[in-house]
Design a protein around this motif. Structure first.
Motif, PDB file in Angstrom:
ATOM      1  N   GLU A  48     -42.096 -19.350  18.622  1.00 11.74           N
ATOM      2  CA  GLU A  48     -42.697 -19.635  17.319  1.00 11.74           C
ATOM      3  C   GLU A  48     -42.604 -21.118  16.976  1.00 11.74           C
ATOM      4  OE1 GLU A  48     -44.014 -17.257  14.654  1.00 11.74           O
ATOM      5  OE2 GLU A  48     -44.492 -16.516  16.663  1.00 11.74           O
ATOM      6  N   ALA A 107     -45.620 -24.161  16.621  1.00  8.24           N
ATOM      7  CA  ALA A 107     -45.800 -24.905  15.372  1.00  8.24           C
ATOM      8  C   ALA A 107     -45.690 -26.418  15.547  1.00  8.24           C
ATOM      9  CB  ALA A 107     -44.762 -24.439  14.343  1.00  8.24           C
ATOM     10  N   SER A 149     -42.165 -22.929   7.080  1.00  8.35           N
ATOM     11  CA  SER A 149     -43.479 -23.304   7.606  1.00  8.35           C
ATOM     12  C   SER A 149     -43.537 -24.736   8.109  1.00  8.35           C
ATOM     13  CB  SER A 149     -44.545 -23.089   6.531  1.00  8.35           C
ATOM     14  OG  SER A 149     -44.260 -23.895   5.387  1.00  8.35           O
TER      15      SER A 149
END
Length: 282
Positions: free
Chosen positions: A105, A109, A16
């Motif tokens: 992705e 982020a 993350s």
């Protein structure tokens, strides 16, 4: 995220807040990657992501490092060859769709960080570290850099000065010149030198010079990065380049380079490249 994307020499694990890069240890894996082992790259240390065609049926996923975020890349100063860039993941072309998914992705982020961070965001290689240069052995224990000269390679100037020890608190940065090019060396830049540092690394007691088999990238670059990180942690932002040389010194170096070229000790390409580098320092 949390998935793993495996390439030819490394596997990227997407988390993350970071990308964990684990490098393979096979005989075909670049030695620098093997020396690094694994590296955690925080997302805030990444400026962008690209996916481009590679050589011989491959694609390359590249996480572009943010300026000033990684001491390894700061020390390298753009001198690493493409195949030795730890931020490149080479994959078979049939994984392009999957790679594009992860590239998207990652891009989603990332946050825009134009300014260099106040501290390094990627952990440096850990001390103690050491390597053999052509003219001496370099050691770093986390607090001081030591040079112990070899009688077979060190210049008379270095022998006269004696073995050296430099606390990181007295340094302003490092200058690493790849051993894969002419005049490779590692030079320590001092905050307040008693006298101006010699332009030639082989005459500077604050520098070690490389050579065939001495100071290889996988040993000397992690060393330089570790020192650079320690210097930055001890005071003001370190520098990674030496001041511009005196024009007279540049002329002398070019004449010496020409002599080596005429003697057949330097190729036409090496002569042209190095001459251009010297002229650029004027």
């Amino acid at each position: 995220m949390g998935d793993v994307l495996a390439g030819f020499h490394a596997a990227w694990e997407f988390e993350s807040d970071s990308v964990l890069i684990r490098f393979e240890r096979g005989i075909r894996t670049p030695k620098l990657f093997q020396a690094l082992g694994e590296r955690r790259i925080p997302l805030e240390a990444i400026a962008g992501v690209t996916l481009t065609p590679g050589k011989r049926g491959t694609v390359v996923l590249h996480a572009v490092p943010r300026a000033g975020a990684d001491p390894l890349m700061e020390a390298a100063a753009g001198q690493l060859k493409e195949g030795g860039d730890p931020y490149r993941l080479v994959l078979p072309a049939d994984r392009e769709t999957l790679a594009e998914y992860y590239a998207d992705e990652l891009r989603a982020a990332l946050t825009e960080n134009a300014e260099p961070p106040e501290r390094y965001l990627v952990a440096p290689p850990e001390a103690p570290l050491h390597f053999k240069a052509y003219d001496g052995k370099a050691s770093f224990d986390g607090k001081a850099v030591s040079f112990r000269w070899f009688w077979t390679g060190a210049s008379s100037a270095k022998w006269k000065a004696g073995d050296q020890s430099f606390p990181v608190t007295g340094l302003s940065g490092v200058e690493w010149r790849s051993p894969e090019v002419f005049e490779g060396h590692l030079r320590l830049l001092r905050r307040e030198p008693a006298t101006a540092q010699p332009a030639q690394a082989d005459q500077d007691p604050a520098a070690v010079v490389f050579g065939l088999g001495y100071g290889p990238v996988h040993e000397s670059l992690p060393f330089a990065a570790s020192v650079l990180a320690a210097v930055r942690a001890s005071g003001p932002t370190p520098v990674t380049a030496a001041p511009r040389r005196d024009p007279a010194d540049i002329a002398d170096r070019i004449r010496h380079l020409g002599e080596l070229h005429r003697a057949g000790l330097v190729t036409d390409e090496e002569f042209t490249t190095k001459k251009a580098e010297l002229l650029a320092e004027l």
